[in-house]
Design a protein around this motif. Sequence first.
Motif, PDB file in Angstrom:
ATOM      1  N   ASN A 174       0.836  -1.204   0.000  1.00 19.95           N
ATOM      2  CA  ASN A 174       0.000   0.000   0.000  1.00 19.95           C
ATOM      3  C   ASN A 174       0.875   1.260   0.000  1.00 19.95           C
ATOM      4  O   ASN A 174       0.814   2.089   0.909  1.00 19.95           O
ATOM      5  N   PRO A 175       1.700   1.438  -1.034  1.00 21.92           N
ATOM      6  CA  PRO A 175       2.687   2.532  -1.026  1.00 21.92           C
ATOM      7  C   PRO A 175       2.049   3.873  -1.339  1.00 21.92           C
ATOM      8  O   PRO A 175       0.910   3.958  -1.827  1.00 21.92           O
ATOM      9  N   VAL A 176       2.796   4.925  -1.056  1.00 20.99           N
ATOM     10  CA  VAL A 176       2.361   6.268  -1.441  1.00 20.99           C
ATOM     11  C   VAL A 176       2.624   6.503  -2.921  1.00 20.99           C
ATOM     12  O   VAL A 176       2.031   7.403  -3.532  1.00 20.99           O
ATOM     13  N   LEU A 177       3.517   5.692  -3.509  1.00 22.62           N
ATOM     14  CA  LEU A 177       3.817   5.775  -4.933  1.00 22.62           C
ATOM     15  C   LEU A 177       4.323   4.419  -5.397  1.00 22.62           C
ATOM     16  O   LEU A 177       5.158   3.799  -4.734  1.00 22.62           O
ATOM     17  N   ALA A 178       3.791   3.947  -6.528  1.00 18.64           N
ATOM     18  CA  ALA A 178       4.235   2.689  -7.121  1.00 18.64           C
ATOM     19  C   ALA A 178       4.790   2.974  -8.506  1.00 18.64           C
ATOM     20  O   ALA A 178       4.193   3.723  -9.287  1.00 18.64           O
TER      21      ALA A 178
END
Length: 500
Positions: free
Chosen positions: A205-209
């Motif tokens: 659940n990253p802030v950016l992928a």
Amino acid sequence: MAKSSTQFLCSECGWSGGKWFGRCPECGEWGTIEEFREARPRAAARTRGAASAAGVVGVNGMAAGSRSGIGAATSHTQAAHVPDSMVVPITRVSEADVTRVPTGFGEFDRVLGGGIVPGSVVLVAGEPGIGKSTLLLETAGRVARAAAGASSAADAGGKVLYVSGEESTSQVRMRAGRIGAVNDHLLLASTTDLATVLGLIEQVNPVLAIVDSAQTIISQDVDGISGGSSQVREVAGALIDVAKTRDIPVLLVGHVTKDGSIAGPRTLEHLVDVVCQFEGDSQTALRMLRAVKNRFGPTDEVGCFDMSGEGIDEVVNPGALFLSDGDDATEGTCVTFTVDGHRSLPIEIQALVTNSVLPTPRRATNGIDSNRLAMLVAVLYRHGGIPLLNNDLYISTIAGGLAKEPACDLAIAAALASAAFHAPIARDYAAIGEISLTGQIRPVPRLEYRLREAARLGFTHVVVPRRRRGAKPVAIDGLTVIEADSVSKALKAMGVVKRR
């Protein structure tokens, strides 16, 4: 079950067809045609046929679902029951401000319209070796550092996920160490399986992928080779679904073909929210990032970057890159200003005129349209009294700049005349204007942007087209604007006259 149709795909340029060739008919490469099977969903039983078989008829005696009794329904999708709450007037929709994710690069944020919108999918495409992976890896490192500083000790979030389908994690780590992108909040993974990529995004659940790249990821549930039309559509659709569902921004790397278009089906560009082209000349370190499509910002912005062995640095003031050093006036040199988005860039044009010993005089150009040069040479001969038809002409720009905008015509003509007459143009002079076949100087768009950039760089005199009737004059402090309506008057204003 799904039926499959046999197709043949060129791994070099993306050409597809129903017949195998030893040599690709599109790009001409040998041995690049490979067979693949593209999944095609089997058509369901028609509602019309089912209704007719069951003996269901309408009030007028026709089968249910028919349209005036003419033919059968062409669509297999039935209307679903929709609650009234799904449709609301646009005036009742809230205007909640979206907090964008800064990339750490001001130039990158400029192109995106202020940062990455959560839940959006951004496609960054470019030629091999241009620096796409380096740009996104350094972006991941900067976002990870910002997330590490913003997250508290009890917060396990704030992670950035970088998935590579082209390199191993050790190779990515080596490049990250070289460009200074190593951070505990930057997570690396190496896989080509789409299901694994989706699982990683849901787990972290990253802030950016970041996924590198769309053409290397494959789905085991869809037939076709890596980079094929069916695979690219499936990869793009799955990443878009997870981005919208979990409100996670995704940066997606895309390959390009030999003609510069993005490899894969055209639907890839339609599906994503933002399409950026990363461009540059292999002979120079300058890189340009342009937004071709942007649902959340303007599409006329450009970001400038400098490629080096230590990574990519943004160029906040690119004007100095396109101008030569030195204060002495040199014959055959003239400066003009182009507009790319809302940014004006100076372009220095250099010309060399020599006597030709060939039956057909040579015309060598770099960064300038050769057809445009031929037209300007004819205009100078007819309306400027400058015979260059029998001379060898060499004309180029500085640092790989492009002077293909019509507003560069006057500077090209001035550089040629300066070289032919051995009359240097003062270093604080610039020329902006389009030249018509009648020898007139035509107005150019966004003149004020160009003049402000000229004043900022220290130019004191700029020769421009005469303004249209009723147009207000542009006044810039410290800048003398000289208006001219013909080539001969413009050259005279710059001091380009034949010496006796």
